[in-house]
Design an enzyme around this catalytic site. Structure first.
Site, PDB file in Angstrom:
ATOM      1  N   HIS A 101     -10.103  -2.644  -7.230  1.00 21.35           N
ATOM      2  CA  HIS A 101      -9.465  -3.681  -6.415  1.00 21.35           C
ATOM      3  C   HIS A 101     -10.473  -4.765  -6.062  1.00 21.35           C
ATOM      4  O   HIS A 101     -11.687  -4.609  -6.283  1.00 21.35           O
ATOM      5  CB  HIS A 101      -8.835  -3.071  -5.161  1.00 21.35           C
ATOM      6  CG  HIS A 101      -9.694  -2.035  -4.492  1.00 21.35           C
ATOM      7  ND1 HIS A 101     -10.955  -2.317  -4.053  1.00 21.35           N
ATOM      8  CD2 HIS A 101      -9.495  -0.718  -4.230  1.00 21.35           C
ATOM      9  CE1 HIS A 101     -11.468  -1.231  -3.516  1.00 21.35           C
ATOM     10  NE2 HIS A 101     -10.618  -0.235  -3.631  1.00 21.35           N
ATOM     11  N   HIS A 158     -16.479  -1.824  -0.928  1.00 21.61           N
ATOM     12  CA  HIS A 158     -16.629  -0.713   0.011  1.00 21.61           C
ATOM     13  C   HIS A 158     -18.111  -0.497   0.311  1.00 21.61           C
ATOM     14  O   HIS A 158     -18.937  -0.539  -0.604  1.00 21.61           O
ATOM     15  CB  HIS A 158     -16.165   0.613  -0.605  1.00 21.61           C
ATOM     16  CG  HIS A 158     -14.706   0.773  -0.804  1.00 21.61           C
ATOM     17  ND1 HIS A 158     -13.795   0.738   0.214  1.00 21.61           N
ATOM     18  CD2 HIS A 158     -13.988   1.012  -1.918  1.00 21.61           C
ATOM     19  CE1 HIS A 158     -12.581   0.952  -0.271  1.00 21.61           C
ATOM     20  NE2 HIS A 158     -12.672   1.117  -1.567  1.00 21.61           N
ATOM     21  N   HIS A 170     -13.703   3.193  -9.121  1.00 21.04           N
ATOM     22  CA  HIS A 170     -14.426   4.188  -8.324  1.00 21.04           C
ATOM     23  C   HIS A 170     -13.500   5.317  -7.902  1.00 21.04           C
ATOM     24  O   HIS A 170     -12.280   5.160  -7.777  1.00 21.04           O
ATOM     25  CB  HIS A 170     -15.067   3.532  -7.092  1.00 21.04           C
ATOM     26  CG  HIS A 170     -14.075   2.854  -6.201  1.00 21.04           C
ATOM     27  ND1 HIS A 170     -13.599   1.586  -6.456  1.00 21.04           N
ATOM     28  CD2 HIS A 170     -13.455   3.260  -5.069  1.00 21.04           C
ATOM     29  CE1 HIS A 170     -12.739   1.243  -5.512  1.00 21.04           C
ATOM     30  NE2 HIS A 170     -12.630   2.238  -4.658  1.00 21.04           N
ATOM     31  N   CYS A 208     -16.597   4.558   5.677  1.00 22.43           N
ATOM     32  CA  CYS A 208     -16.271   3.586   4.635  1.00 22.43           C
ATOM     33  C   CYS A 208     -15.892   2.255   5.283  1.00 22.43           C
ATOM     34  O   CYS A 208     -14.944   2.189   6.068  1.00 22.43           O
ATOM     35  CB  CYS A 208     -15.133   4.117   3.777  1.00 22.43           C
ATOM     36  SG  CYS A 208     -14.641   2.962   2.482  1.00 22.43           S
TER      37      CYS A 208
END
Lengths: 128, 128
Positions: free
Chosen positions: B63, B67, B101, B115
């Site tokens: 996306h 992160h 990922h 996160c």
């Protein structure tokens, strides 16, 4: 390509250097490691690991960007506006934009914490 | 006013609820606590605490948002693009925009990690 900064024990990481926090502001015994930031070309946020030595404190700050803080070691006092909170391992602090704030290390070991900021340029404001 | 989410031990916090991670994606045994996010009216970023139970895994994702991950407990495998890394306490992972990922919990206890994401709306992309 993604980046892994391997933890080396004792709150130190591979590929991450230690700096004194920016000079020119009134603070005492504050060190920082930038875990994710400009070096990782992160466009949206930065994640730093701070340590404040026993008896030390961060500057009394007020600015347009916000902070997300997670305490990882030591004992601290956090000033948020006009209130003070004691913090220790695991405590999470959200400091919204324009809130006056300051962290102090009040235990026998360094106060260590993660701190998230947005990546856009921080602009300092006068603390009244 | 700033917000303190007091740590309650065992990776649980005052004022933070536990959710299964969003349904409708292929993943297994993923729980999340939003430590800082919309509930704190944070305009720039969100900070979540995830736990993946032993043997579980997050969805295979790609996306536009990035992160920042810090492992707090357990043993994990992180897929970044075409490479896999083993991770444990303290390891820091930066997953840049558009990188494929996935995280897996490979130890005997849950894989727990912080996160960070930017606050703007995440847009999913097709993983090829």
């Amino acid at each position: 390509m993604g980046i892994v900064h391997r933890y080396k024990d004792q709150f130190d990481w591979e590929g991450v250097s230690l700096s004194r926090y920016p000079p020119g502001k009134e603070m005492r015994d504050v060190n920082v490691r930038w875990l994710i930031g400009p070096a990782e070309k992160a466009p949206n946020f930065a994640l730093r690991y701070f340590e404040i030595e026993p008896g030390g404190w961060s500057s009394l700050d007020k600015h347009a960007h916000d902070h997300g803080v997670v305490i990882l070691r030591g004992q601290g006092q956090v000033l948020l506006g006009e209130e003070t909170f004691k913090v220790a391992f695991g405590d999470v602090v959200y400091i919204p934009p324009h809130e006056v704030h300051q962290l102090k290390s009040v235990g026998d070991e360094p106060l260590g914490f993660l701190c998230v900021i947005p990546a856009k340029d921080p602009v300092e404001e006068q603390v009244e």
